[in-house]
Design a protein around this motif. Structure first.
Motif, PDB file in Angstrom:
ATOM      1  N   GLN A 226       0.833  -1.210   0.000  1.00  0.00           N
ATOM      2  CA  GLN A 226       0.000   0.000   0.000  1.00  0.00           C
ATOM      3  C   GLN A 226       0.867   1.260   0.000  1.00  0.00           C
ATOM      4  OE1 GLN A 226      -3.345   0.048  -0.490  1.00  0.00           O
ATOM      5  NE2 GLN A 226      -2.988   2.232  -0.757  1.00  0.00           N
ATOM      6  N   THR A 227       1.995   1.222   0.699  1.00  0.00           N
ATOM      7  CA  THR A 227       2.908   2.372   0.699  1.00  0.00           C
ATOM      8  C   THR A 227       3.451   2.611  -0.700  1.00  0.00           C
ATOM      9  OG1 THR A 227       3.523   2.072   3.017  1.00  0.00           O
ATOM     10  CG2 THR A 227       5.089   3.271   1.627  1.00  0.00           C
ATOM     11  N   VAL A 228       3.859   1.552  -1.389  1.00  0.00           N
ATOM     12  CA  VAL A 228       4.359   1.682  -2.761  1.00  0.00           C
ATOM     13  C   VAL A 228       3.278   2.263  -3.656  1.00  0.00           C
ATOM     14  CG1 VAL A 228       5.136   0.399  -4.800  1.00  0.00           C
ATOM     15  CG2 VAL A 228       6.107  -0.126  -2.558  1.00  0.00           C
ATOM     16  N   ILE A 229       2.066   1.753  -3.548  1.00  0.00           N
ATOM     17  CA  ILE A 229       0.950   2.260  -4.360  1.00  0.00           C
ATOM     18  C   ILE A 229       0.744   3.749  -4.105  1.00  0.00           C
ATOM     19  CG2 ILE A 229      -1.559   2.175  -4.669  1.00  0.00           C
ATOM     20  CD1 ILE A 229      -1.329  -0.886  -4.044  1.00  0.00           C
ATOM     21  N   SER A 230       0.742   4.144  -2.843  1.00  0.00           N
ATOM     22  CA  SER A 230       0.516   5.548  -2.485  1.00  0.00           C
ATOM     23  C   SER A 230       1.621   6.461  -3.002  1.00  0.00           C
ATOM     24  CB  SER A 230       0.376   5.696  -0.972  1.00  0.00           C
ATOM     25  OG  SER A 230      -0.793   5.045  -0.521  1.00  0.00           O
ATOM     26  N   ILE A 231       2.856   6.000  -2.948  1.00  0.00           N
ATOM     27  CA  ILE A 231       3.968   6.801  -3.468  1.00  0.00           C
ATOM     28  C   ILE A 231       3.850   6.914  -4.982  1.00  0.00           C
ATOM     29  CG2 ILE A 231       6.460   6.919  -3.815  1.00  0.00           C
ATOM     30  CD1 ILE A 231       6.746   5.501  -1.072  1.00  0.00           C
ATOM     31  N   GLU A 232       3.601   5.799  -5.666  1.00  0.00           N
ATOM     32  CA  GLU A 232       3.498   5.820  -7.127  1.00  0.00           C
ATOM     33  C   GLU A 232       2.380   6.747  -7.597  1.00  0.00           C
ATOM     34  OE1 GLU A 232       5.292   1.473  -8.416  1.00  0.00           O
ATOM     35  OE2 GLU A 232       3.155   1.861  -8.738  1.00  0.00           O
ATOM     36  N   LYS A 233       1.281   6.788  -6.860  1.00  0.00           N
ATOM     37  CA  LYS A 233       0.143   7.628  -7.256  1.00  0.00           C
ATOM     38  C   LYS A 233       0.283   9.070  -6.790  1.00  0.00           C
ATOM     39  CE  LYS A 233      -3.214   4.026  -7.866  1.00  0.00           C
ATOM     40  NZ  LYS A 233      -4.623   3.719  -7.862  1.00  0.00           N
ATOM     41  N   GLY A 234       1.359   9.365  -6.059  1.00  0.00           N
ATOM     42  CA  GLY A 234       1.580  10.727  -5.591  1.00  0.00           C
ATOM     43  C   GLY A 234       0.728  11.138  -4.409  1.00  0.00           C
ATOM     44  N   ARG A 235       0.123  10.167  -3.742  1.00  0.00           N
ATOM     45  CA  ARG A 235      -0.709  10.470  -2.571  1.00  0.00           C
ATOM     46  C   ARG A 235       0.117  10.543  -1.295  1.00  0.00           C
ATOM     47  NH1 ARG A 235      -4.775   6.131  -4.371  1.00  0.00           N
ATOM     48  NH2 ARG A 235      -3.603   4.929  -2.853  1.00  0.00           N
ATOM     49  N   PHE A 236       1.357  10.070  -1.360  1.00  0.00           N
ATOM     50  CA  PHE A 236       2.211   9.999  -0.178  1.00  0.00           C
ATOM     51  C   PHE A 236       3.641  10.300  -0.600  1.00  0.00           C
ATOM     52  CE2 PHE A 236       5.058   7.253   2.396  1.00  0.00           C
ATOM     53  CZ  PHE A 236       4.826   7.799   3.647  1.00  0.00           C
ATOM     54  N   ASP A 237       4.268  11.227   0.105  1.00  0.00           N
ATOM     55  CA  ASP A 237       5.681  11.509  -0.130  1.00  0.00           C
ATOM     56  C   ASP A 237       6.492  10.687   0.866  1.00  0.00           C
ATOM     57  OD1 ASP A 237       5.083  13.372  -2.100  1.00  0.00           O
ATOM     58  OD2 ASP A 237       5.125  15.061  -0.702  1.00  0.00           O
ATOM     59  N   PRO A 238       7.492   9.961   0.402  1.00  0.00           N
ATOM     60  CA  PRO A 238       8.257   9.109   1.314  1.00  0.00           C
ATOM     61  C   PRO A 238       9.095   9.933   2.285  1.00  0.00           C
ATOM     62  CG  PRO A 238       9.340   9.212  -0.801  1.00  0.00           C
ATOM     63  CD  PRO A 238       8.022   9.925  -0.959  1.00  0.00           C
ATOM     64  N   SER A 239       9.402   9.333   3.406  1.00  0.00           N
ATOM     65  CA  SER A 239      10.340   9.944   4.342  1.00  0.00           C
ATOM     66  C   SER A 239      11.698  10.033   3.662  1.00  0.00           C
ATOM     67  CB  SER A 239      10.449   9.101   5.610  1.00  0.00           C
ATOM     68  OG  SER A 239      11.032   7.838   5.298  1.00  0.00           O
ATOM     69  N   LEU A 240      12.567  10.852   4.194  1.00  0.00           N
ATOM     70  CA  LEU A 240      13.893  10.973   3.615  1.00  0.00           C
ATOM     71  C   LEU A 240      14.652   9.646   3.638  1.00  0.00           C
ATOM     72  CD1 LEU A 240      15.766  12.901   2.194  1.00  0.00           C
ATOM     73  CD2 LEU A 240      16.583  13.668   4.432  1.00  0.00           C
ATOM     74  N   PRO A 241      14.630   8.900   4.753  1.00  0.00           N
ATOM     75  CA  PRO A 241      15.315   7.596   4.729  1.00  0.00           C
ATOM     76  C   PRO A 241      14.748   6.646   3.664  1.00  0.00           C
ATOM     77  CG  PRO A 241      14.905   8.248   6.989  1.00  0.00           C
ATOM     78  CD  PRO A 241      14.164   9.225   6.106  1.00  0.00           C
ATOM     79  N   LEU A 242      13.432   6.652   3.481  1.00  0.00           N
ATOM     80  CA  LEU A 242      12.834   5.790   2.455  1.00  0.00           C
ATOM     81  C   LEU A 242      13.214   6.275   1.063  1.00  0.00           C
ATOM     82  CD1 LEU A 242      11.107   3.463   1.506  1.00  0.00           C
ATOM     83  CD2 LEU A 242       9.067   4.888   1.913  1.00  0.00           C
ATOM     84  N   ALA A 243      13.239   7.576   0.862  1.00  0.00           N
ATOM     85  CA  ALA A 243      13.643   8.121  -0.440  1.00  0.00           C
ATOM     86  C   ALA A 243      15.083   7.706  -0.766  1.00  0.00           C
ATOM     87  CB  ALA A 243      13.505   9.638  -0.454  1.00  0.00           C
ATOM     88  N   PHE A 244      15.961   7.715   0.244  1.00  0.00           N
ATOM     89  CA  PHE A 244      17.337   7.264   0.026  1.00  0.00           C
ATOM     90  C   PHE A 244      17.378   5.776  -0.311  1.00  0.00           C
ATOM     91  CE2 PHE A 244      18.998  11.141   2.156  1.00  0.00           C
ATOM     92  CZ  PHE A 244      20.010  11.445   1.268  1.00  0.00           C
ATOM     93  N   ARG A 245      16.527   4.964   0.345  1.00  0.00           N
ATOM     94  CA  ARG A 245      16.490   3.527   0.034  1.00  0.00           C
ATOM     95  C   ARG A 245      16.011   3.298  -1.398  1.00  0.00           C
ATOM     96  NH1 ARG A 245      13.967   2.799   5.143  1.00  0.00           N
ATOM     97  NH2 ARG A 245      12.119   1.851   4.214  1.00  0.00           N
ATOM     98  N   ILE A 246      15.002   4.062  -1.815  1.00  0.00           N
ATOM     99  CA  ILE A 246      14.486   3.941  -3.181  1.00  0.00           C
ATOM    100  C   ILE A 246      15.582   4.294  -4.180  1.00  0.00           C
ATOM    101  CG2 ILE A 246      12.892   4.954  -4.863  1.00  0.00           C
ATOM    102  CD1 ILE A 246      10.885   5.251  -2.462  1.00  0.00           C
ATOM    103  N   ALA A 247      16.240   5.429  -3.968  1.00  0.00           N
ATOM    104  CA  ALA A 247      17.306   5.851  -4.880  1.00  0.00           C
ATOM    105  C   ALA A 247      18.437   4.827  -4.902  1.00  0.00           C
ATOM    106  CB  ALA A 247      17.830   7.230  -4.471  1.00  0.00           C
ATOM    107  N   GLY A 248      18.806   4.311  -3.750  1.00  0.00           N
ATOM    108  CA  GLY A 248      19.876   3.318  -3.686  1.00  0.00           C
ATOM    109  C   GLY A 248      19.509   2.038  -4.421  1.00  0.00           C
ATOM    110  N   LEU A 249      18.259   1.625  -4.282  1.00  0.00           N
ATOM    111  CA  LEU A 249      17.802   0.404  -4.928  1.00  0.00           C
ATOM    112  C   LEU A 249      17.898   0.524  -6.455  1.00  0.00           C
ATOM    113  CD1 LEU A 249      16.510  -2.394  -4.461  1.00  0.00           C
ATOM    114  CD2 LEU A 249      14.289  -1.261  -4.553  1.00  0.00           C
ATOM    115  N   PHE A 250      17.604   1.720  -6.964  1.00  0.00           N
ATOM    116  CA  PHE A 250      17.644   1.934  -8.411  1.00  0.00           C
ATOM    117  C   PHE A 250      18.959   2.574  -8.868  1.00  0.00           C
ATOM    118  CE2 PHE A 250      13.096   1.534  -7.545  1.00  0.00           C
ATOM    119  CZ  PHE A 250      12.775   0.573  -8.479  1.00  0.00           C
ATOM    120  N   ASP A 251      19.928   2.647  -7.964  1.00  0.00           N
ATOM    121  CA  ASP A 251      21.262   3.156  -8.277  1.00  0.00           C
ATOM    122  C   ASP A 251      21.211   4.531  -8.944  1.00  0.00           C
ATOM    123  OD1 ASP A 251      24.047   2.999  -8.231  1.00  0.00           O
ATOM    124  OD2 ASP A 251      24.130   2.142 -10.247  1.00  0.00           O
TER     125      ASP A 251
END
Length: 65
Positions: free
Chosen positions: A28-53
């Motif tokens: 549900q968190t992924v869905i909410s971020i993808e749809k722009g309904r939820f902005d990730p926390s900074l630590p989560l944003a760093f994890r996302i960026a790291g995962l996609f290099d």
């Protein structure tokens, strides 16, 4: 905030559930971020960026930007 998380996820052939597992969040968190309904926390944003290099700003941009 806009993002291209869905496109990056699909380019890897991953489901929303798989991405959620990789990030340690709920589907549900992924869905909410993808749809722009939820902005990730900074630590989560760093994890996302790291995962996609890439950088956070490669995935996320301000609305209108």
């Amino acid at each position: 905030m806009r993002n291209d998380l869905s496109e990056r996820r699909q380019a890897r052939g991953w489901s929303q559930g798989r991405l959620a597992e990789e990030l340690g969040v709920s589907r549900q968190t992924v869905i909410s971020i993808e749809k722009g309904r939820f902005d990730p926390s900074l630590p989560l944003a760093f994890r996302i960026a790291g995962l996609f290099d890439c950088r956070i700003e490669d995935v996320f941009s301000p609305d209108g930007g």
